[in-house]
Design a protein around this motif. Sequence first.
Motif, mmCIF file in Angstrom:
data_model
loop_
_atom_site.group_PDB
_atom_site.id
_atom_site.type_symbol
_atom_site.label_atom_id
_atom_site.label_comp_id
_atom_site.label_asym_id
_atom_site.label_seq_id
_atom_site.Cartn_x
_atom_site.Cartn_y
_atom_site.Cartn_z
ATOM 1 N N CYS A 163 30.001 -46.869 -2.165
ATOM 2 C CA CYS A 163 30.252 -47.974 -2.744
ATOM 3 C C CYS A 163 29.793 -49.090 -1.881
ATOM 4 O O CYS A 163 30.056 -49.187 -0.811
ATOM 5 C CB CYS A 163 31.732 -48.083 -3.116
ATOM 6 S SG CYS A 163 32.427 -46.746 -4.142
ATOM 7 N N TYR A 214 37.337 -42.457 -7.816
ATOM 8 C CA TYR A 214 37.329 -43.136 -6.608
ATOM 9 C C TYR A 214 38.754 -43.306 -6.047
ATOM 10 O O TYR A 214 39.243 -43.080 -4.999
ATOM 11 C CB TYR A 214 36.734 -44.452 -6.659
ATOM 12 C CG TYR A 214 35.321 -44.240 -6.980
ATOM 13 C CD1 TYR A 214 34.473 -43.920 -6.130
ATOM 14 C CD2 TYR A 214 35.012 -44.391 -8.378
ATOM 15 C CE1 TYR A 214 33.038 -43.651 -6.386
ATOM 16 C CE2 TYR A 214 33.422 -44.037 -8.704
ATOM 17 C CZ TYR A 214 32.531 -43.815 -7.654
ATOM 18 O OH TYR A 214 31.166 -43.632 -7.728
ATOM 19 N N PRO A 268 36.332 -49.484 -6.078
ATOM 20 C CA PRO A 268 35.070 -50.164 -5.952
ATOM 21 C C PRO A 268 34.919 -50.955 -7.273
ATOM 22 O O PRO A 268 35.399 -50.834 -8.362
ATOM 23 C CB PRO A 268 34.197 -49.074 -6.233
ATOM 24 C CG PRO A 268 34.852 -48.069 -6.918
ATOM 25 C CD PRO A 268 36.305 -48.225 -6.556
ATOM 26 N N LYS A 313 31.103 -49.762 -9.545
ATOM 27 C CA LYS A 313 30.875 -48.432 -10.312
ATOM 28 C C LYS A 313 31.299 -48.174 -11.772
ATOM 29 O O LYS A 313 31.855 -47.165 -12.128
ATOM 30 C CB LYS A 313 31.753 -47.369 -9.432
ATOM 31 C CG LYS A 313 31.380 -47.410 -8.006
ATOM 32 C CD LYS A 313 29.858 -46.714 -8.012
ATOM 33 C CE LYS A 313 29.568 -46.825 -6.509
ATOM 34 N NZ LYS A 313 28.222 -46.274 -6.533
ATOM 35 N N ILE A 370 34.042 -53.114 -2.429
ATOM 36 C CA ILE A 370 35.337 -52.461 -2.427
ATOM 37 C C ILE A 370 36.500 -53.722 -2.469
ATOM 38 O O ILE A 370 36.423 -54.479 -1.413
ATOM 39 C CB ILE A 370 35.401 -51.375 -1.492
ATOM 40 C CG1 ILE A 370 34.348 -50.174 -1.333
ATOM 41 C CG2 ILE A 370 37.110 -50.872 -1.489
ATOM 42 C CD1 ILE A 370 34.453 -49.524 -0.210
#
Length: 100
Positions: free
Chosen positions: A67, A21, A11, A14, A70
């Motif tokens: 998210c 992730y 992502p 973040k 991405i």
Amino acid sequence: MSAILDFSIFPLDKGDSLSAYVARAVRIVRESGLPYVFSPMSTSIEGEWDEVLAVVTRCKEALEQDCSRIHVAVRIDWRTGPAGRLTAKIQAVEDHLAQG
């Protein structure tokens, strides 16, 4: 026929620590049952065209749950011939290195 798909997915919204992730995506790769190699910058998986693309799609779907942006980078080496190239390609280089 087989494909080696090398990809990275993470992502962009973040912060700096993204390992949770990435682990989410690698778990999906592992659960796919396809041969794979995880490295610091990407993950390579081997299988039929539709299989490897489906894994990347599942990874994207898992991240998009929380998210909003991405990044996905994908490279694919597709060819006719036997499976097992994921490890055979590495072994061929190792063999050359051992020869000096």
